[in-house]
Design a protein around this motif. Structure first.
Motif, short mmCIF file in Angstrom:
data_model
loop_
_atom_site.label_atom_id
_atom_site.label_comp_id
_atom_site.label_asym_id
_atom_site.label_seq_id
_atom_site.Cartn_x
_atom_site.Cartn_y
_atom_site.Cartn_z
N ALA A 1 1.05 -1.34 0.08
CA ALA A 1 -0.12 0.14 0.22
C ALA A 1 0.99 1.16 -0.06
N LYS A 2 0.13 2.00 -0.72
CA LYS A 2 0.78 3.73 -0.58
C LYS A 2 0.10 4.80 -0.62
N SER A 3 0.44 5.83 1.04
CA SER A 3 -0.30 6.74 0.78
C SER A 3 -0.12 8.36 0.48
N ARG A 4 -0.52 9.43 -0.48
CA ARG A 4 0.27 10.25 -0.26
C ARG A 4 0.46 10.85 1.06
N LYS A 5 1.28 12.13 0.25
CA LYS A 5 1.98 12.89 2.03
C LYS A 5 0.80 13.50 2.38
N GLY A 6 0.69 13.45 3.35
CA GLY A 6 0.35 14.19 4.41
C GLY A 6 -1.63 13.43 4.23
N ARG A 7 -1.49 12.50 3.41
CA ARG A 7 -2.72 11.60 3.26
C ARG A 7 -3.64 10.98 4.75
N ILE A 8 -4.28 10.81 4.92
CA ILE A 8 -4.19 9.75 5.91
C ILE A 8 -4.63 8.29 5.47
N PRO A 9 -4.19 7.79 5.65
CA PRO A 9 -3.34 6.00 4.69
C PRO A 9 -5.12 4.65 4.62
N LYS A 10 -5.66 5.39 3.46
CA LYS A 10 -6.82 3.86 3.81
C LYS A 10 -6.47 2.77 3.30
N TYR A 11 -5.32 2.27 2.86
CA TYR A 11 -4.77 0.67 2.88
C TYR A 11 -4.22 0.21 3.92
N ALA A 12 -3.44 -0.58 4.25
CA ALA A 12 -2.30 -1.40 4.78
C ALA A 12 -1.83 -2.00 4.45
N SER A 13 -0.24 -2.24 4.08
CA SER A 13 0.47 -3.36 3.51
C SER A 13 -0.10 -4.78 4.56
N ASN A 14 0.14 -5.32 3.93
CA ASN A 14 0.57 -7.06 4.34
C ASN A 14 1.18 -7.65 3.72
N LEU A 15 2.95 -7.74 4.54
CA LEU A 15 3.15 -8.89 4.14
C LEU A 15 4.05 -10.54 4.73
N ASN A 16 2.45 -10.38 5.40
CA ASN A 16 3.18 -11.87 6.57
C ASN A 16 3.62 -12.98 5.81
N ASP A 17 2.31 -13.34 5.11
CA ASP A 17 2.30 -14.58 2.81
C ASP A 17 4.02 -14.34 2.52
#
Length: 456
Positions: free
Chosen positions: A112-128
């Motif tokens: 996931a990636k958010s623009r600078k200064g924005r509240i994240p909408k998605y989260a990275s999940n790299l467990n698998d």
């Protein structure tokens, strides 16, 4: 290892795009091809795949390795965040003491990636991703000859500008070096030629050079036993990685054989083309690009599969943007079949602008991208190139002005407007070659109409 599905959210021009890749339940092929106009997003899909896969290769190399992030410029203009979700199927290196129900062959992770200064909408999940990488790390710890999957991305910027004969950097031949620069978006093939030269130097040190064998060729008649022993000695000293590369090039380009470095009277890389020895620099851009592409895939497979008798049967994922780049139509026509024949266990994801790439291989999975939307196409196998151009690529089969004038001519003939047809025919005859097929047809049709009207 295979990619089963990728989901793009606010990436490039795609708001929410889900793509299943071959092989699927309905398509057994290992090739997926994307077509579409420039700017349709074909390259964005490949880059998204490469971005996700970079986290696997990074965590295979080091436990907490970091792959490539989603560039902020790749976020959809109207959105503040983007994500890439990938699903992988990998049943390799299953522990011997585990039952099938206990083993997870499917892995899914999200970047996931958010623009600078924005509240994240998605989260990275790299467990698998970490779990899958650890499975390979554990296998390598138990057995250093464990096979690893190829993961490679060849962007449209791939070029062969020169054939370097001076090696400026010392390269290593370790197994994990098969991932070196494999997902770099600016990769070219200079490294392949440097690797080949250095590897062949090592091969020649432990074997008998071709030049020496040529000088001793008379032994074939005078002392066949010694000649046989020399050949057996030379064969045993052949570098298996170079052998894989030479074999792949010969299979893919039957007119090419025996890639090697000549050292006397001057240094240059040579290859036999239709029985004639040429300097590789003399080959066309298309020949050099295809040879280097095939050679690089084979090189990486050989490095990553040290225990396989035939490294070309190794598996993995290969992404190639504009696979038809610089290639003659006859090569475009057989491209997918040759990829399958040369690298039978690799999954390929390709983009193309060529109707020949998707109409001459029976089972490829083809998607068309248009305005951020995805459409799976029916099989184009056996279709002529003109039909694919019209139906799939929304492109006229000939110059639009000429096409319109030919249609006007045929309409005038059909409506028995013979004087108008004669004038249109005269105008087109000035512009087109005398043997133009549609013009010849129109001349015959007009002649029939004139004869019919003369009888009446």
């Amino acid at each position: 290892m295979e990619i089963q599905r990728i989901i793009l959210k606010n990436v490039g021009s795609f708001e929410n795009l889900e793509i299943s890749l071959a092989p699927t339940e309905s398509n057994p092929s290992n090739i997926t091809v994307f077509v579409g106009n420039n700017g349709a997003g074909k390259t964005s899909v490949l880059k998204a795949l490469a971005t996700s896969l970079s986290w696997f290769t990074a965590r295979l190399l080091t436990e907490k390795g970091s792959g490539n992030p989603i560039p902020e410029d790749d976020i959809l203009n109207s959105a503040n965040a983007a994500s890439i979700e990938i699903e992988i199927c990998d049943s390799f290196n299953t522990p011997d003491n585990s039952s099938q129900s206990e083993v997870n062959d499917h892995f899914k992770w999200t970047i996931a990636k958010s623009r600078k200064g924005r509240i994240p909408k998605y989260a990275s999940n790299l467990n698998d991703c970490t779990h899958l990488a650890n499975r390979y790390r554990e296998a390598l710890t138990r057995d250093e000859q464990t096979s690893l999957p190829i993961i490679a991305f060849y962007p449209v910027e791939r070029v062969v500008l020169d054939i370097p004969l001076k090696i400026r950097t010392k390269h290593s031949f370790l197994q994990l070096d098969g991932y070196d620069n494999s997902l770099s978006q600016g990769v070219d093939f200079r490294r392949f030629f440097e690797w080949f030269r250095e590897r062949e130097d090592t091969e020649n040190e432990s074997g008998i050079s071709e030049e020496v064998l040529n000088r001793l060729r008379s032994l074939r008649e005078t002392n066949p036993e010694v000649w046989q022993q020399l050949n057996e000695l030379n064969a045993s000293a052949k570098d298996r990685q170079l052998t894989a590369v030479r074999t792949a090039i010969r299979r893919f380009m039957p007119q090419m054989n025996n890639l090697r470095v000549h050292r006397k009277p001057r240094l240059y890389m040579a290859i036999d083309k239709n029985g004639e020895t040429l300097n590789v620099a003399q080959l066309s851009q298309g020949e050099k690009s295809l040879m280097a592409l095939v050679g690089d895939i084979a090189r990486r497979l050989a490095m990553l599969n040290p225990a396989l008798e035939n490294p070309l049967t190794g598996d993995g994922i290969v992404l190639i943007d504009e696979v038809d780049l610089h290639l003659h139509p006859s090569w475009q026509r057989s491209l997918c079949d040759r990829l399958i024949a040369t690298f039978p266990n690799c999954q390929f994801v390709l983009t193309t602008h060529s109707p020949l790439v998707i109409s001459d291989c029976k089972n490829v999975l083809v998607y068309a991208l248009t305005n951020g939307e995805l459409r799976q196409l029916p099989s184009q196998y056996g279709q002529d190139a003109n039909t694919v151009l019209l139906d799939v690529m929304d492109t006229s089969i000939r110059n639009e002005k000429i096409n319109s004038e030919l249609n006007d001519l045929l309409d005038a003939i059909q409506d028995s407007k013979l004087a108008e047809a004669q004038q249109l025919l005269a105008e087109l005859t000035k512009e087109l070659p005398a043997n133009h097929l549609e013009l010849v047809k129109a001349q015959l049709l007009l002649r029939k109409q004139q004869l019919r009207h003369a009888k009446d």
